[in-house]
Structures are given as structure tokens and as C-alpha cells.
Design a protein around this motif. Structure first.
Motif, PDB file in Angstrom:
ATOM      1  N   ALA A 189       1.343   6.003  -7.615  1.00  0.00           N
ATOM      2  CA  ALA A 189       1.278   4.715  -8.302  1.00  0.00           C
ATOM      3  C   ALA A 189       1.977   4.709  -9.655  1.00  0.00           C
ATOM      4  O   ALA A 189       2.507   3.681 -10.082  1.00  0.00           O
ATOM      5  N   ASP A 190       2.005   5.856 -10.346  1.00  0.00           N
ATOM      6  CA  ASP A 190       2.609   5.882 -11.679  1.00  0.00           C
ATOM      7  C   ASP A 190       4.108   6.132 -11.660  1.00  0.00           C
ATOM      8  O   ASP A 190       4.757   6.075 -12.713  1.00  0.00           O
ATOM      9  N   LYS A 191       4.679   6.410 -10.474  1.00  0.00           N
ATOM     10  CA  LYS A 191       6.106   6.717 -10.394  1.00  0.00           C
ATOM     11  C   LYS A 191       6.868   5.860  -9.381  1.00  0.00           C
ATOM     12  O   LYS A 191       8.095   5.816  -9.414  1.00  0.00           O
ATOM     13  N   CYS A 192       6.153   5.193  -8.497  1.00  0.00           N
ATOM     14  CA  CYS A 192       6.832   4.492  -7.403  1.00  0.00           C
ATOM     15  C   CYS A 192       7.682   3.323  -7.884  1.00  0.00           C
ATOM     16  O   CYS A 192       8.672   2.959  -7.237  1.00  0.00           O
ATOM     17  N   ASP A 193       7.347   2.731  -9.032  1.00  0.00           N
ATOM     18  CA  ASP A 193       8.136   1.603  -9.525  1.00  0.00           C
ATOM     19  C   ASP A 193       9.536   2.014  -9.962  1.00  0.00           C
ATOM     20  O   ASP A 193      10.386   1.158 -10.205  1.00  0.00           O
ATOM     21  N   ASP A 194       9.770   3.330 -10.083  1.00  0.00           N
ATOM     22  CA  ASP A 194      11.097   3.811 -10.474  1.00  0.00           C
ATOM     23  C   ASP A 194      12.106   3.737  -9.332  1.00  0.00           C
ATOM     24  O   ASP A 194      13.301   3.923  -9.551  1.00  0.00           O
ATOM     25  N   MET A 195      11.640   3.493  -8.126  1.00  0.00           N
ATOM     26  CA  MET A 195      12.540   3.460  -6.971  1.00  0.00           C
ATOM     27  C   MET A 195      13.437   2.224  -7.004  1.00  0.00           C
ATOM     28  O   MET A 195      12.980   1.125  -7.313  1.00  0.00           O
ATOM     29  N   GLN A 196      14.700   2.411  -6.640  1.00  0.00           N
ATOM     30  CA  GLN A 196      15.600   1.284  -6.433  1.00  0.00           C
ATOM     31  C   GLN A 196      15.367   0.692  -5.050  1.00  0.00           C
ATOM     32  O   GLN A 196      15.010   1.420  -4.113  1.00  0.00           O
ATOM     33  N   ALA A 197      15.578  -0.619  -4.913  1.00  0.00           N
ATOM     34  CA  ALA A 197      15.238  -1.260  -3.639  1.00  0.00           C
ATOM     35  C   ALA A 197      16.014  -2.563  -3.445  1.00  0.00           C
ATOM     36  O   ALA A 197      16.451  -3.203  -4.405  1.00  0.00           O
ATOM     37  N   PHE A 198      16.185  -2.931  -2.174  1.00  0.00           N
ATOM     38  CA  PHE A 198      16.638  -4.257  -1.763  1.00  0.00           C
ATOM     39  C   PHE A 198      15.544  -4.857  -0.890  1.00  0.00           C
ATOM     40  O   PHE A 198      15.082  -4.205   0.051  1.00  0.00           O
ATOM     41  N   ALA A 199      15.146  -6.090  -1.183  1.00  0.00           N
ATOM     42  CA  ALA A 199      14.068  -6.730  -0.429  1.00  0.00           C
ATOM     43  C   ALA A 199      14.578  -7.978   0.284  1.00  0.00           C
ATOM     44  O   ALA A 199      15.545  -8.622  -0.159  1.00  0.00           O
ATOM     45  N   PHE A 200      13.912  -8.318   1.405  1.00  0.00           N
ATOM     46  CA  PHE A 200      14.259  -9.497   2.206  1.00  0.00           C
ATOM     47  C   PHE A 200      12.979 -10.179   2.661  1.00  0.00           C
ATOM     48  O   PHE A 200      11.939  -9.534   2.812  1.00  0.00           O
ATOM     49  N   ASN A 201      13.072 -11.466   2.921  1.00  0.00           N
ATOM     50  CA  ASN A 201      11.997 -12.170   3.609  1.00  0.00           C
ATOM     51  C   ASN A 201      12.614 -12.950   4.757  1.00  0.00           C
ATOM     52  O   ASN A 201      13.347 -13.923   4.539  1.00  0.00           O
ATOM     53  N   VAL A 202      12.364 -12.482   5.990  1.00  0.00           N
ATOM     54  CA  VAL A 202      12.935 -13.117   7.181  1.00  0.00           C
ATOM     55  C   VAL A 202      12.019 -14.260   7.578  1.00  0.00           C
ATOM     56  O   VAL A 202      10.947 -14.057   8.152  1.00  0.00           O
ATOM     57  N   ALA A 255      11.038 -10.469  -4.847  1.00  0.00           N
ATOM     58  CA  ALA A 255      10.972  -9.239  -5.633  1.00  0.00           C
ATOM     59  C   ALA A 255      10.545  -8.079  -4.735  1.00  0.00           C
ATOM     60  O   ALA A 255       9.711  -8.248  -3.847  1.00  0.00           O
ATOM     61  N   PRO A 256      11.114  -6.883  -4.925  1.00  0.00           N
ATOM     62  CA  PRO A 256      10.743  -5.736  -4.087  1.00  0.00           C
ATOM     63  C   PRO A 256       9.379  -5.158  -4.482  1.00  0.00           C
ATOM     64  O   PRO A 256       8.898  -5.341  -5.601  1.00  0.00           O
ATOM     65  N   PHE A 257       8.761  -4.447  -3.517  1.00  0.00           N
ATOM     66  CA  PHE A 257       7.495  -3.747  -3.735  1.00  0.00           C
ATOM     67  C   PHE A 257       7.656  -2.299  -3.265  1.00  0.00           C
ATOM     68  O   PHE A 257       7.125  -1.915  -2.221  1.00  0.00           O
ATOM     69  N   PRO A 258       8.403  -1.490  -4.016  1.00  0.00           N
ATOM     70  CA  PRO A 258       8.695  -0.128  -3.544  1.00  0.00           C
ATOM     71  C   PRO A 258       7.468   0.759  -3.397  1.00  0.00           C
ATOM     72  O   PRO A 258       7.509   1.745  -2.651  1.00  0.00           O
ATOM     73  N   CYS A 259       6.372   0.437  -4.084  1.00  0.00           N
ATOM     74  CA  CYS A 259       5.184   1.291  -3.991  1.00  0.00           C
ATOM     75  C   CYS A 259       4.583   1.299  -2.585  1.00  0.00           C
ATOM     76  O   CYS A 259       3.793   2.187  -2.252  1.00  0.00           O
ATOM     77  N   LYS A 260       4.945   0.334  -1.754  1.00  0.00           N
ATOM     78  CA  LYS A 260       4.454   0.330  -0.375  1.00  0.00           C
ATOM     79  C   LYS A 260       5.128   1.413   0.472  1.00  0.00           C
ATOM     80  O   LYS A 260       4.658   1.705   1.573  1.00  0.00           O
ATOM     81  N   ALA A 261       6.216   1.991  -0.026  1.00  0.00           N
ATOM     82  CA  ALA A 261       6.932   3.026   0.725  1.00  0.00           C
ATOM     83  C   ALA A 261       6.488   4.413   0.268  1.00  0.00           C
ATOM     84  O   ALA A 261       7.308   5.319   0.098  1.00  0.00           O
ATOM     85  N   SER A 262       5.196   4.595   0.081  1.00  0.00           N
ATOM     86  CA  SER A 262       4.696   5.892  -0.361  1.00  0.00           C
ATOM     87  C   SER A 262       4.829   6.912   0.765  1.00  0.00           C
ATOM     88  O   SER A 262       4.811   6.574   1.950  1.00  0.00           O
ATOM     89  N   VAL A 263       4.963   8.175   0.368  1.00  0.00           N
ATOM     90  CA  VAL A 263       5.142   9.269   1.321  1.00  0.00           C
ATOM     91  C   VAL A 263       3.879  10.126   1.315  1.00  0.00           C
ATOM     92  O   VAL A 263       3.622  10.856   0.347  1.00  0.00           O
TER      93      VAL A 263
END
Length: 284
Positions: A176-189, A214-222
Motif C-alpha cells: 500500500a505504501d509503494k504501489c502508487d509509484d507504478m506507472q499505468a494506463f487505464a481504460f473503461n470499456v 484515473a488508474p488504480f495501480p494498487c489493485k495489481a498487487s503481487v
């Protein structure tokens, strides 16, 4: 200079026929999980990892994804080697989050500063009456009741490899404290429609929300299990190379073959002894 041989890849997609889907496929996203800005321990096999949220939605944009990785002191004119992510690395479209992987072998095991550039290309289909706008036209098909546009955007980061730097830990990088650093492209189909012409003729393509969400990169946690699976996959791929740069386990097929050959040799020797014994002659 990294000599990364360009390969032609794209997200392979099924041609699904049918009428417009009014419910849509919802939010989808492409996230760069690693590399990341920061300083990391030099690594013999460095992972390249993208997270794909809702692959079913992302796939309907018919995306292609490629990247370039160079030493920061390399002149721009020499930065010509791009790598495209392969069809066989496509995520399972039934998974909420899947991962596209690649590995850089034996290049980032030295101290250096690196530039990583990635580029995503996608399509957007629409009907003129739905109010969709196009602000980055790179190619298009347009008819009275149908429009198709292609888009391409890139992002870049810098990172450093240095002794004493952080070890690459995909789980900790997506907390949670680092995931916002991810670059991302988001879409809504919002819906899909069947293309009547052009290269997508007969296929369902995405009608995208405008403006882009707006993207939500924190959902792509590993998760740790996913990180372990990613590591195993990259190791297995490297071990198929003619001269892998990492230690690899003995090939089971080779071990089985050697065991069988040994048994055959003993069987042949025993048969020879039996035949020679029956003739009363044994040679030592």
C-alpha cells in the motif's frame, strides 16, 4: 549497450462475432510493476513485469506493448532496440489480474544507471452519436455509423543498479505504501461493437469512456505466491537457453535417458555373457 533483439509480439485475440454488448466490460488497466524508480542490487536475471487488470477489457482494445532498456549514457541515436511482449506470454483473460513477464539476462549485473521506456498502443471504436472524441489520431477507419482510432503513448523511468541497493521484491514493491509509484494506463470499456471494416473487421472492439479514468495501480498487487510463480517462470525460461546465465536443475528427460541407456548397456552385457556361456567360451 544492451543488445535486445526486437521480436514481433502482440496480444493475440479471438475474433468474436455478435451484436453490440450494452453492458460493457468495465475498468481495465496496464501497470508497470518493475522496473521502478530507485536503486537496486545488480541482478543476473532482472525481471520485467507488467500487471494486466481485467484482461478481458484490455484485450478488446487490441493492445501491443513493447519496451526499451538502455544504459543512461547511451546516445539517443543508438537506442533502437525494442522488445515486444510475446503472444505466448498473454495473460489468462479470465483472471482479474494477470502478469506479462520478461527477463533480462546477464546485462544488469553491473553497477550503472538505466533508462527504461515502454509504449502501449491500443484502439478505440465508437459511433459518431455517442460523443466519443479522438485527440491522438495515428490511424483510423471512419464510416457513417462507425469510427476506429489507434493510439500510442509511452512512459519512461530511470533506475540504478548498485551494490547494497534493494533486492527486487515484487510483493513489497506493490504494498500500500509503494504501489502508487507504478506507472499505468487505464481504460473503461463501456461497450463493445463489431467492426464492419478495416483490420478489425468482424471483431468486437472496445468503446472507451472519455475522458480516460484515473488508474488504480494498487489493485495489481503481487502476492508472495504470485511472486514465487513469476520467479519460477523466468528461471524456467532462462534454463531453456543454450547457455543459461543461472544455475539450472538437471533436465529430467536427460536423466531418464541416461538411466535407460545405462540399463540397456547392462542388459546387452548380460545377454552377451549368457550367449558366450552357452557356447562354453567367456572372454575377459
Amino acid at each position: 549497450m544492451l543488445n535486445i533483439i526486437a521480436r514481433l509480439f502482440a496480444f493475440g485475440l479471438m475474433a468474436v462475432l455478435g451484436a453490440t454488448e450494452t453492458t460493457g466490460l468495465g475498468f481495465g488497466e496496464v501497470d508497470l510493476i518493475f522496473p521502478r524508480n530507485g536503486t537496486f542490487e545488480p541482478t543476473t536475471l532482472m525481471p520485467i513485469v507488467f500487471g494486466i487488470q481485467n484482461p478481458a477489457a484490455v484485450n478488446r482494445t487490441y493492445p501491443t506493448l513493447n519496451y526499451g532498456l538502455w544504459s543512461s549514457d547511451l546516445p539517443p541515436s543508438n537506442r533502437t532496440h525494442w522488445t515486444d511482449l510475446a503472444v505466448e506470454k498473454l495473460p489468462d483473460s479470465d483472471s482479474p489480474v494477470s502478469f506479462l513477464l520478461d527477463g533480462i539476462a546477464n546485462d544488469l549485473n553491473t553497477e550503472n544507471e538505466w533508462d527504461f521506456v515502454w509504449r502501449l498502443r491500443w484502439t478505440n471504436c465508437s459511433k459518431p452519436a455517442d460523443g466519443t472524441t479522438f485527440d491522438n489520431e495515428l490511424g483510423f477507419v471512419e464510416e457513417p455509423d462507425f469510427a476506429w482510432r489507434a493510439y500510442s503513448l509511452g512512459k519512461s523511468i530511470k533506475f540504478t543498479t548498485k551494490s547494497g541497493g534493494a533486492r527486487v521484491n515484487l510483493t513489497s514493491l506493490t504494498t500500500a505504501d509503494k504501489c502508487d509509484d507504478m506507472q499505468a494506463f487505464a481504460f473503461n470499456v463501456t461497450e463493445t461493437m463489431k467492426a464492419p471494416s478495416g483490420s478489425l473487421k468482424g471483431r468486437k472492439c472496445a468503446v472507451l469512456q472519455t475522458p480516460t479514468p484515473a488508474p488504480f495501480p494498487c489493485k495489481a498487487s503481487v502476492a508472495p505466491s504470485a511472486a514465487s510463480s513469476i520467479s519460477s517462470t523466468l528461471t524456467s525460461r532462462e534454463c531453456t537457453a543454450p547457455t543459461p546465465v543461472i544455475s539450472c536443475p538437471a533436465k529430467k528427460g536427460g536423466a531418464a535417458t541416461n538411466a535407460m541407456n545405462s540399463q540397456m548397456r547392462w542388459w546387452a552385457a548380460g545377454l552377451a555373457l549368457l550367449l558366450l556361456s552357452s557356447s562354453g567360451q567367456i572372454y575377459v
